[in-house]
Motif scaffolding. Sequence first.
Motif, PDB file in Angstrom:
ATOM      1  N   THR A 101     137.683  20.412  29.871  1.00 17.30           N
ATOM      2  CA  THR A 101     137.776  21.424  29.131  1.00 17.30           C
ATOM      3  C   THR A 101     137.712  21.196  27.427  1.00 17.30           C
ATOM      4  O   THR A 101     138.231  20.170  27.176  1.00 17.30           O
ATOM      5  CB  THR A 101     138.893  22.561  29.499  1.00 17.30           C
ATOM      6  OG1 THR A 101     139.104  23.565  28.762  1.00 17.30           O
ATOM      7  CG2 THR A 101     140.267  21.731  29.207  1.00 17.30           C
ATOM      8  N   ASP A 132     132.878  28.741  33.216  1.00 18.11           N
ATOM      9  CA  ASP A 132     134.162  28.493  33.790  1.00 18.11           C
ATOM     10  C   ASP A 132     134.048  27.928  35.325  1.00 18.11           C
ATOM     11  O   ASP A 132     132.850  27.944  35.620  1.00 18.11           O
ATOM     12  CB  ASP A 132     134.349  30.212  34.205  1.00 18.11           C
ATOM     13  CG  ASP A 132     134.567  30.933  32.923  1.00 18.11           C
ATOM     14  OD1 ASP A 132     135.652  30.636  32.381  1.00 18.11           O
ATOM     15  OD2 ASP A 132     134.023  31.897  32.671  1.00 18.11           O
ATOM     16  N   ARG A 174     139.474  23.159  25.345  1.00 19.48           N
ATOM     17  CA  ARG A 174     140.696  23.789  25.015  1.00 19.48           C
ATOM     18  C   ARG A 174     141.303  23.185  23.599  1.00 19.48           C
ATOM     19  O   ARG A 174     141.930  23.853  22.702  1.00 19.48           O
ATOM     20  CB  ARG A 174     141.236  24.478  25.843  1.00 19.48           C
ATOM     21  CG  ARG A 174     142.215  23.343  26.491  1.00 19.48           C
ATOM     22  CD  ARG A 174     143.365  23.900  27.614  1.00 19.48           C
ATOM     23  NE  ARG A 174     142.819  24.324  28.584  1.00 19.48           N
ATOM     24  CZ  ARG A 174     143.555  24.902  29.566  1.00 19.48           C
ATOM     25  NH1 ARG A 174     144.659  24.869  29.565  1.00 19.48           N
ATOM     26  NH2 ARG A 174     142.708  25.497  30.530  1.00 19.48           N
ATOM     27  N   THR A 193     140.097  29.589  30.744  1.00 14.52           N
ATOM     28  CA  THR A 193     140.357  30.114  29.407  1.00 14.52           C
ATOM     29  C   THR A 193     139.570  31.183  28.932  1.00 14.52           C
ATOM     30  O   THR A 193     138.320  30.915  29.259  1.00 14.52           O
ATOM     31  CB  THR A 193     140.634  28.903  28.498  1.00 14.52           C
ATOM     32  OG1 THR A 193     139.523  28.374  28.260  1.00 14.52           O
ATOM     33  CG2 THR A 193     141.625  28.136  28.708  1.00 14.52           C
ATOM     34  N   SER A 194     139.755  32.095  28.051  1.00 17.39           N
ATOM     35  CA  SER A 194     138.942  33.089  27.402  1.00 17.39           C
ATOM     36  C   SER A 194     137.992  32.685  26.384  1.00 17.39           C
ATOM     37  O   SER A 194     137.033  32.877  26.218  1.00 17.39           O
ATOM     38  CB  SER A 194     139.679  34.273  26.972  1.00 17.39           C
ATOM     39  OG  SER A 194     140.596  34.104  25.996  1.00 17.39           O
TER      40      SER A 194
END
Length: 181
Positions: free
Chosen positions: A86, A44, A88, A66-67
């Motif tokens: 990231t 993170d 994601r 983001t989780s």
Amino acid sequence: GEWTIKRLDELNSDFWDDTPALSPDGKFLYFSSDRRSPGKRKTDLFVSTRMGSGWSTPVALETVNTSDYSEQTPCISGDGYLYYATNRGGDYDIWRTKIDRASGLPVGAATIVEMPDVNKPGSDEGHPFFSPSGEWFMFTSNRSSTKNLKDFDVYSVHILQPDDTLKITVLLRTQKVLPNG
């Protein structure tokens, strides 16, 4: 002129803390860490504020993090955005979010960087960086690696700068004064 090295204990954890990036004014320090998910390869982004001779307790950038995915390799740019990588979208891509210059925190939603040829599907991009003039955007990618996905190369994008010339239209009105009134 003597160099000294100081471990920033107020920032560091017992876990992976990496890729520090200072804001242009030196007020904020952004970095990646796995302190919320140690050993799980989940990172993170955090920010800390300069406080006199030290730094504040790091704060997670919740609107960016983001989780289920990792955010890492932050870069704060002179254009008022925080750039970072990231995964994601499946592979690592470079994203950005507007930063409030007073608080150092993100404002609004993060979006993928839309510069042509920066984010390439099927490869990992990271370590975004701008030259001091803002004329060059640099990043790393494993896009040309066919055998070893850990083989990253450095790439650059030239960003055309606006002309420093300002065009002005001047309207000049004159009045002729006669000697006798």
